[in-house]
Design an enzyme around this catalytic site. Structure first.
Site, PDB file in Angstrom:
ATOM      1  N   LYS A  58       0.813  -1.219   0.000  1.00  0.00           N
ATOM      2  CA  LYS A  58       0.000   0.000   0.000  1.00  0.00           C
ATOM      3  C   LYS A  58       0.847   1.271   0.000  1.00  0.00           C
ATOM      4  O   LYS A  58       0.318   2.376  -0.125  1.00  0.00           O
ATOM      5  CB  LYS A  58      -0.962  -0.033   1.182  1.00  0.00           C
ATOM      6  CG  LYS A  58      -2.011  -1.120   0.977  1.00  0.00           C
ATOM      7  CD  LYS A  58      -2.928  -1.279   2.157  1.00  0.00           C
ATOM      8  CE  LYS A  58      -3.939  -2.385   1.880  1.00  0.00           C
ATOM      9  NZ  LYS A  58      -4.467  -2.955   3.118  1.00  0.00           N
ATOM     10  N   ASP A 144      12.808   7.419   2.232  1.00  0.00           N
ATOM     11  CA  ASP A 144      11.520   6.759   2.480  1.00  0.00           C
ATOM     12  C   ASP A 144      10.453   7.394   1.604  1.00  0.00           C
ATOM     13  O   ASP A 144      10.487   8.600   1.352  1.00  0.00           O
ATOM     14  CB  ASP A 144      11.116   6.935   3.954  1.00  0.00           C
ATOM     15  CG  ASP A 144      11.645   5.819   4.837  1.00  0.00           C
ATOM     16  OD1 ASP A 144      12.437   4.982   4.342  1.00  0.00           O
ATOM     17  OD2 ASP A 144      11.279   5.779   6.027  1.00  0.00           O
ATOM     18  N   PRO A 167      14.274  13.066  13.816  1.00  0.00           N
ATOM     19  CA  PRO A 167      13.589  14.191  14.464  1.00  0.00           C
ATOM     20  C   PRO A 167      13.043  13.850  15.855  1.00  0.00           C
ATOM     21  O   PRO A 167      12.810  14.744  16.670  1.00  0.00           O
ATOM     22  CB  PRO A 167      12.430  14.506  13.509  1.00  0.00           C
ATOM     23  CG  PRO A 167      12.178  13.231  12.765  1.00  0.00           C
ATOM     24  CD  PRO A 167      13.537  12.580  12.628  1.00  0.00           C
ATOM     25  N   TYR A 169      14.632  12.269  18.187  1.00  0.00           N
ATOM     26  CA  TYR A 169      15.678  12.073  19.205  1.00  0.00           C
ATOM     27  C   TYR A 169      16.753  13.143  19.190  1.00  0.00           C
ATOM     28  O   TYR A 169      17.805  12.955  19.756  1.00  0.00           O
ATOM     29  CB  TYR A 169      16.329  10.685  19.020  1.00  0.00           C
ATOM     30  CG  TYR A 169      15.315   9.575  19.165  1.00  0.00           C
ATOM     31  CD1 TYR A 169      14.899   9.159  20.426  1.00  0.00           C
ATOM     32  CD2 TYR A 169      14.742   8.990  18.042  1.00  0.00           C
ATOM     33  CE1 TYR A 169      13.928   8.182  20.554  1.00  0.00           C
ATOM     34  CE2 TYR A 169      13.766   8.000  18.164  1.00  0.00           C
ATOM     35  CZ  TYR A 169      13.372   7.605  19.426  1.00  0.00           C
ATOM     36  OH  TYR A 169      12.415   6.642  19.558  1.00  0.00           O
ATOM     37  N   GLU A 236      17.429   0.506  10.342  1.00  0.00           N
ATOM     38  CA  GLU A 236      17.859   1.735  11.017  1.00  0.00           C
ATOM     39  C   GLU A 236      18.861   1.439  12.143  1.00  0.00           C
ATOM     40  O   GLU A 236      19.798   2.201  12.370  1.00  0.00           O
ATOM     41  CB  GLU A 236      16.635   2.460  11.576  1.00  0.00           C
ATOM     42  CG  GLU A 236      16.934   3.823  12.156  1.00  0.00           C
ATOM     43  CD  GLU A 236      15.632   4.560  12.489  1.00  0.00           C
ATOM     44  OE1 GLU A 236      15.190   5.383  11.671  1.00  0.00           O
ATOM     45  OE2 GLU A 236      15.052   4.284  13.559  1.00  0.00           O
TER      46      GLU A 236
END
Ligand code: NAG
Ligand code: NAG
Length: 287
Positions: A58, A144, A167, A169, A236
């Protein structure tokens, strides 16, 4: 000439934020760079910036806004080649591209686990660079797709190997970063170590450097898989481990990766790129 650009960058220092890392890499914030100076340097070089996104399942619904907003704000005036990895090539929207901008769709098989999708990106990136990019592309950004550009993203982001500060952390104490903390994982980072918590939504740099990153992260992901362990934040986590030992030469401030649900803070003068609000239950094939 690169040195000259670097010195100019740090001379326009902002006082309210950290604009250089302890290892002297610039951290890019609004008011720390001069776009016309940077353009006069990079435009001479006729560079090509490859831009890869993964749009599986999706997630194809995000492509239209991603591409349309990139055509307004991203690397304007530069040669950009988008590479779209998708399991539904027919769902890639027709977006009018500017001069010197092109798009290639690459078909991938579907997956029924979103974790699996993020785990395979390094491998695909590595292979794509091996087969199509080495002599055609100078820089690459892997971004992304569930994102949108809201402001200028230009050549100030180019560097040998480029990371973005997550953003969520950027004002968090280091020992609270969500690094992988189990020594059994290849992504393990012990307490007391680490510099920043980097977001997996943006990886950039010179094509050879990004290839090295993708290859090493892919190998570490494979080792974890063989040991039946999956790092806390998949790719990540491995990226953060990689950057601990291979320091980024340039760091992008959270202006370059914000989250639509977060309200803007005073140090963020401009939001350039942001993750859109999504309903995870609607876009992910499994919880
Ligand atoms: C710039 O690079 C592109 C692609 O690599 C090439 O086709 C084009 O001829 C180059 N233009 C100049 C002016 O060198
Ligand atoms: C496209 O690239 C060529 C160099 O190959 C350059 O001369 C031209 O100005 C570029 N066009 C735009 C709109 O950026």
């Amino acid at each position: 000439v690169t040195t000259m650009v670097f010195i100019t960058v740090i001379n326009k220092e902002r006082k309210d934020v950290m604009t250089v890392t302890p290892w002297l890499a610039p951290v890019v914030w609004e008011e720390t760079f001069d776009t016309s100076l940077i353009d006069s340097f990079y435009k001479m070089q006729n560079i090509t910036v490859a831009t890869t996104v993964f749009a599986l399942g999706k997630y194809v619904q995000f492509l239209k806004d991603f591409l349309e907003s990139a055509e307004k704000h991203y690397m304007q005036g530069y040669r950009v080649h988008y590479y779209i990895f998708t399991d539904q090539p027919e769902a890639v929207p027709m977006v009018t591209l500017g001069a010197n901008r092109s798009l290639t769709t690459l078909k991938l098989p579907s997956s029924n686990r979103w974790q699996e999708i993020t785990l395979r990106r390094m491998e695909k990136l590595e292979k794509l660079i091996d087969t199509q990019m080495i002599n055609e592309v100078d820089y690459i950004f892997s971004l992304d797709v569930d994102t949108k550009f809201y402001g200028h993203w230009g050549a100030e982001t180019l560097g040998d190997i480029v990371a973005v500060i997550h953003p969520g952390y950027y004002s968090t104490p280091r020992d609270e970063f969500p690094y992988e903390r189990r020594p059994e994982s290849q992504a393990y980072i012990p307490q007391g170590m680490g510099d920043y918590y980097y977001g997996g939504a943006v990886i950039g740099g010179r094509v050879e450097e990004v290839h090295k990153l993708a290859k090493i992260c892919r190998m570490q992901l494979d080792m974890d898989k063989a040991n039946s362990i999956e790092a806390a934040w998949q790719e990540e986590s491995h990226l953060n481990k990689y950057f601990l030992y291979n320091k980024p030469t340039k760091i992008l401030s959270p202006e370059y990766l914000w989250q639509d649900f977060k309200s803007k803070t005073d140090d963020i003068k401009i939001i350039r790129f942001s993750q859109v609000i999504k309903n995870y239950a609607e876009v992910r094939p499994n919880p």
